[in-house]
Design an enzyme around this catalytic site. Sequence first.
Site, PDB file in Angstrom:
ATOM      1  N   GLY A 134      42.604  38.946  29.032  1.00 52.24           N
ATOM      2  CA  GLY A 134      42.288  37.515  28.956  1.00 52.24           C
ATOM      3  C   GLY A 134      43.477  36.605  29.158  1.00 52.24           C
ATOM      4  N   LEU A 135      43.469  35.924  30.294  1.00 47.59           N
ATOM      5  CA  LEU A 135      44.491  34.910  30.572  1.00 47.59           C
ATOM      6  C   LEU A 135      43.824  33.537  30.714  1.00 47.59           C
ATOM      7  CD1 LEU A 135      47.515  34.293  31.452  1.00 47.59           C
ATOM      8  CD2 LEU A 135      46.751  34.666  33.800  1.00 47.59           C
ATOM      9  N   ARG A 278      18.507  47.825  66.083  1.00 45.72           N
ATOM     10  CA  ARG A 278      17.629  46.667  66.261  1.00 45.72           C
ATOM     11  C   ARG A 278      17.530  46.304  67.740  1.00 45.72           C
ATOM     12  NH1 ARG A 278      13.472  43.708  64.290  1.00 45.72           N
ATOM     13  NH2 ARG A 278      13.703  41.486  64.759  1.00 45.72           N
ATOM     14  N   GLU A 373      41.778  36.475  39.963  1.00 50.06           N
ATOM     15  CA  GLU A 373      43.213  36.815  39.961  1.00 50.06           C
ATOM     16  C   GLU A 373      44.018  35.876  40.863  1.00 50.06           C
ATOM     17  OE1 GLU A 373      44.483  40.802  39.622  1.00 50.06           O
ATOM     18  OE2 GLU A 373      42.512  41.495  38.970  1.00 50.06           O
ATOM     19  N   THR A 375      43.166  32.031  43.048  1.00 45.62           N
ATOM     20  CA  THR A 375      42.380  31.625  44.227  1.00 45.62           C
ATOM     21  C   THR A 375      43.224  31.767  45.500  1.00 45.62           C
ATOM     22  OG1 THR A 375      43.175  29.360  44.021  1.00 45.62           O
ATOM     23  CG2 THR A 375      41.132  29.894  42.844  1.00 45.62           C
ATOM     24  N   SER A 376      42.560  31.625  46.634  1.00 45.24           N
ATOM     25  CA  SER A 376      43.291  31.692  47.915  1.00 45.24           C
ATOM     26  C   SER A 376      44.367  30.602  47.974  1.00 45.24           C
ATOM     27  CB  SER A 376      42.317  31.527  49.080  1.00 45.24           C
ATOM     28  OG  SER A 376      41.537  32.699  49.197  1.00 45.24           O
TER      29      SER A 376
END
Length: 389
Positions: A134-135, A278, A373, A375-376
């Site tokens: 937990g961070l 397909r 962990e 974001t971009s």
Amino acid sequence: MDVLTENHRLLDFSESENQKMIAQMARDFGQREIVPHIMTWDESQEFPIDVFRKMGALGLMGVLVPEEYGGAGLTYTEYITAIIEIARIDGSIGLSLAAHNSLCTNHILQFGTEEQKRKYLPRLASGEWIGAWGLTEPNTGSDAGNMRTTAVRDGDYFILNGAKNFITHGRSGNVAVVIVRTGSVGDAHGMSAFVIEKGTPGFTSGKKENKLGMRASETAELIFTDCRVHKSQMLGQEGDGFVQSLKILDGGRISIAALGVGIATGAFHAALKYSQERKQFDQPIANFQGISFKLADMATKVEAARLLTFRAGDLKNNGKPVTKESAMAKLYSSEIAVEVANDAVQIFGGYGYTKDFPVEKFYRDAKLCTIGEGTSEIQKLVISRALLK
Ligand SMILES: Cc1cc2nc3c(=O)[nH]c(=O)nc-3n(C[C@H](O)[C@H](O)[C@H](O)COP(=O)(O)OP(=O)(O)OC[C@H]3O[C@@H](n4cnc5c(N)ncnc54)[C@H](O)[C@@H]3O)c2cc1C
């Protein structure tokens, strides 16, 4: 730049025997124990705890943990391989596997005392116990260093108050590593890490999130209300918690990169197969350049993401700095996972939009990789800081 000089000597494109073995084992396990239940778990948001116990018996819950602590004693190369193979089947299981290994377990392995390691690692590595880390807090995600959950000293104890949210295994975790404030706000050395067992008075779980994807991976809140924790539960030194967590995330991001590679690989192979089966206008849709060029782009992106991810793992194996490289791998793999899954849905047409085929799930699961962990945008911050320092 180092990409072309120093680091390229570390690259080895051949697969080791360990890698082949773990890939086959993870694939067989996934087919047998995960594939039959994927959509049931997804629909019900069930966290299938027994699957993790079984993965523990195979060594997958303690891939990086040395054998003396009950782990498999393998390297990042095998770890990445295992996450890719599981995530190409089910991203949720891949995410939980990554969080358990890279975050909770690895934090104890890297910063625990001998006593803490002997107590917790064998249980975590065997899958007997599930780990949480937990961070994040409700008001501090990207800006985690600004956290408000506190641990105030009281003799030999610390009293914890506050909440952590979006925590993987927040309810089912038997033990959690949490980073909390022991100093003043704004001080990067004002935070410390504790390992806290479920059942400790004042430590409870809160809301379980209802999510877009990764629905079989449990995400819930941790709540601390006058929770008394003995000082022996601290990991490392007081004030080191935030710096420790950045180091843990350097490794964790490699596992999220692997998660992205796995999801993209699964989506790509589903689309490759479907495009040859397909038929429209009396021929397989793969005959249309609009489709085959899409497949070419997808395969190229997956391959590039694999290389970045294994390279970051290789640096880690060799004890080299990896902050920038793991952020690059995580950024690129996450973004292409979303793109490749999106293209896969497109190739499946209307069927891709239904739950009868796997690509809609890859599409939903992939998005988490660009958020968890870091974001971009935060990866770009990490990379640009490293470039400009
Ligand atoms: C399924 C799931 C599992 C998770 N598991 C865990 C876990 O086990 N443990 C844990 O501690 N956390 C976990 N998290 C939390 C995750 O790490 C955070 O959600 C993430 O770090 C982003 O924080 P936030 O959601 O508060 O977004 P915010 O930080 O509020 O960001 C919102 C937006 O602003 C952008 N932004 C923020 N700051 C900047 C900046 N400086 N420059 C440019 N853009 C910026 C972000 O990129 C984003 O687009 C999990 C999240 C999810 C969804």
